[in-house]
Design a protein around this motif. Structure first.
Motif, PDB file in Angstrom:
ATOM      1  N   GLY A 148      -6.828 -11.174  10.118  1.00 40.28           N
ATOM      2  CA  GLY A 148      -7.426 -10.027   9.474  1.00 40.28           C
ATOM      3  C   GLY A 148      -8.410 -10.468   8.403  1.00 40.28           C
ATOM      4  O   GLY A 148      -8.855 -11.629   8.385  1.00 40.28           O
ATOM      5  N   PRO A 149      -8.793  -9.574   7.472  1.00 37.51           N
ATOM      6  CA  PRO A 149      -9.811  -9.899   6.470  1.00 37.51           C
ATOM      7  C   PRO A 149      -9.489 -11.172   5.689  1.00 37.51           C
ATOM      8  O   PRO A 149      -8.369 -11.386   5.236  1.00 37.51           O
ATOM      9  CB  PRO A 149      -9.810  -8.674   5.558  1.00 37.51           C
ATOM     10  N   ALA A 150     -10.511 -12.000   5.522  1.00 36.46           N
ATOM     11  CA  ALA A 150     -10.333 -13.283   4.849  1.00 36.46           C
ATOM     12  C   ALA A 150      -9.692 -13.159   3.467  1.00 36.46           C
ATOM     13  O   ALA A 150      -8.792 -13.951   3.137  1.00 36.46           O
ATOM     14  CB  ALA A 150     -11.676 -14.016   4.758  1.00 36.46           C
ATOM     15  N   PHE A 183     -12.909 -11.899  14.122  1.00 39.55           N
ATOM     16  CA  PHE A 183     -12.268 -10.632  14.500  1.00 39.55           C
ATOM     17  C   PHE A 183     -11.678  -9.915  13.278  1.00 39.55           C
ATOM     18  O   PHE A 183     -10.855  -9.018  13.421  1.00 39.55           O
ATOM     19  CB  PHE A 183     -11.159 -10.885  15.523  1.00 39.55           C
ATOM     20  N   GLU A 184     -12.110 -10.269  12.068  1.00 41.45           N
ATOM     21  CA  GLU A 184     -11.514  -9.671  10.872  1.00 41.45           C
ATOM     22  C   GLU A 184     -11.876  -8.196  10.716  1.00 41.45           C
ATOM     23  O   GLU A 184     -11.102  -7.414  10.164  1.00 41.45           O
ATOM     24  CB  GLU A 184     -11.908 -10.442   9.616  1.00 41.45           C
ATOM     25  N   THR A 205      -2.587  -3.546  12.350  1.00 48.89           N
ATOM     26  CA  THR A 205      -2.712  -4.560  11.309  1.00 48.89           C
ATOM     27  C   THR A 205      -1.348  -4.764  10.652  1.00 48.89           C
ATOM     28  O   THR A 205      -0.723  -3.810  10.201  1.00 48.89           O
ATOM     29  CB  THR A 205      -3.760  -4.144  10.266  1.00 48.89           C
ATOM     30  N   VAL A 206      -0.904  -6.013  10.639  1.00 52.31           N
ATOM     31  CA  VAL A 206       0.444  -6.340  10.177  1.00 52.31           C
ATOM     32  C   VAL A 206       0.360  -7.378   9.066  1.00 52.31           C
ATOM     33  O   VAL A 206      -0.385  -8.360   9.168  1.00 52.31           O
ATOM     34  CB  VAL A 206       1.302  -6.890  11.341  1.00 52.31           C
ATOM     35  N   HIS A 207       1.138  -7.177   8.019  1.00 50.78           N
ATOM     36  CA  HIS A 207       1.254  -8.152   6.937  1.00 50.78           C
ATOM     37  C   HIS A 207       2.581  -8.898   7.090  1.00 50.78           C
ATOM     38  O   HIS A 207       3.634  -8.267   7.240  1.00 50.78           O
ATOM     39  CB  HIS A 207       1.176  -7.455   5.585  1.00 50.78           C
TER      40      HIS A 207
END
Length: 278
Positions: A148-150, A183-184, A205-207
């Protein structure tokens, strides 16, 4: 259009590092593989294509799920990584294929296509996804794990900042180009999946926490071999003393993630999915 640059990078540059650090990287990224397989509707007897299978841990895990009546084909562009994958994979229902998924002519249909961090490196993502769709059986699924996002992935950003603090700035990079964060931007990727003709494209989206096997000092040593700190050292042609200072800075920076269970580094993972109409 081929991915010759990526083939060279993953065969001669990054590939040997991953092979040398295979056990550590498998442990670090185990939660991501668990997430990927949890979100993939695999069942006994399925045929599976694993894109960017690397050293084979995902192939072996999928092979256990589909059982002896199923089969998993691990595809990668790097012969270096495939050699280790074939050596360490004992499953009789698994095989490996050296190919460029962007333009390989698939003559077999698969019930599922999976990838753990293997789809962010295509020269032409739309063409690659459209080509993979030709390998999917009617009703089959695609499930891909990507970063995901950097800024939400300190595994990359914290060592990078620590290395820059010691060595100086690095050239800015376009993260939409082939690389870990291509792919972020999930909206951008969903658009590419739609243009490729994939059915029912979606993203979750998973943390989660990454689980490096060592302490901060040992993990810093790993991150000096794979990732932004390694690239900073190479770019600045750091000598042994400077490299030691980078390792100390990285160790100090990631010690913030120490817990009673060991290091737990937060990560943000996109799970992309599609299903081919039956």
């Amino acid at each position: 259009m081929s991915n010759a640059d990526q083939e060279e990078f993953w065969t001669s540059d990054a590939g040997p590092n991953w092979v040398a650090q295979q056990e550590n990287m498998d442990a670090l990224l185990a939660p991501v593989l668990d997430l990927l397989l949890d979100r993939t509707p695999l069942k006994s007897g399925d045929t599976v294509l694993d894109i960017g299978c690397g050293t084979g841990v995902s192939v072996a895990a999928a092979a256990r799920i589909v059982g002896t009546k199923g089969h998993v084909t691990g595809l990668d562009i790097s012969q270096t990584m495939l050699d280790l994958a074939a050596q360490r994979t004992t499953a009789t229902n698994a095989s490996f294929l050296k190919a460029d998924a962007q333009n390989h002519s698939f003559h077999t249909s698969f019930d599922a296509i999976i990838s753990r961090f293997g789809v962010m490196f295509f020269n032409d993502t739309v063409a690659a996804l459209a080509n993979l769709d030709t390998a999917l059986a009617p009703g089959g699924t695609m499930t891909f794990a990507a970063w995901g996002p950097a800024p939400q992935n300190p595994y990359f950003m914290v060592p990078a900042k620590a290395a820059i603090g010691v060595l100086g700035e690095m050239p800015k990079v376009d993260r939409t180009l082939p690389g870990p964060f291509a792919f972020e931007d999930s909206n951008r990727v969903l658009g590419m999946m739609t243009r490729a003709g994939l059915g029912d494209p979606g993203v979750e989206t998973v943390h989660l926490d990454l689980t490096p096997p060592g302490d901060a000092t040992e993990t810093a040593a790993l991150l000096l071999k794979i990732g932004p700190a390694q690239r900073a050292i190479a770019h600045h042609e750091a000598d042994a003393a400077a490299t030691a200072r980078v390792q100390e800075a990285v160790a100090n920076a990631i010690s913030q993630f120490d817990t009673d269970l060991g290091l737990r580094i937060p990560a943000c993972i996109h799970i992309y999915s599609a299903r081919k109409p039956a």
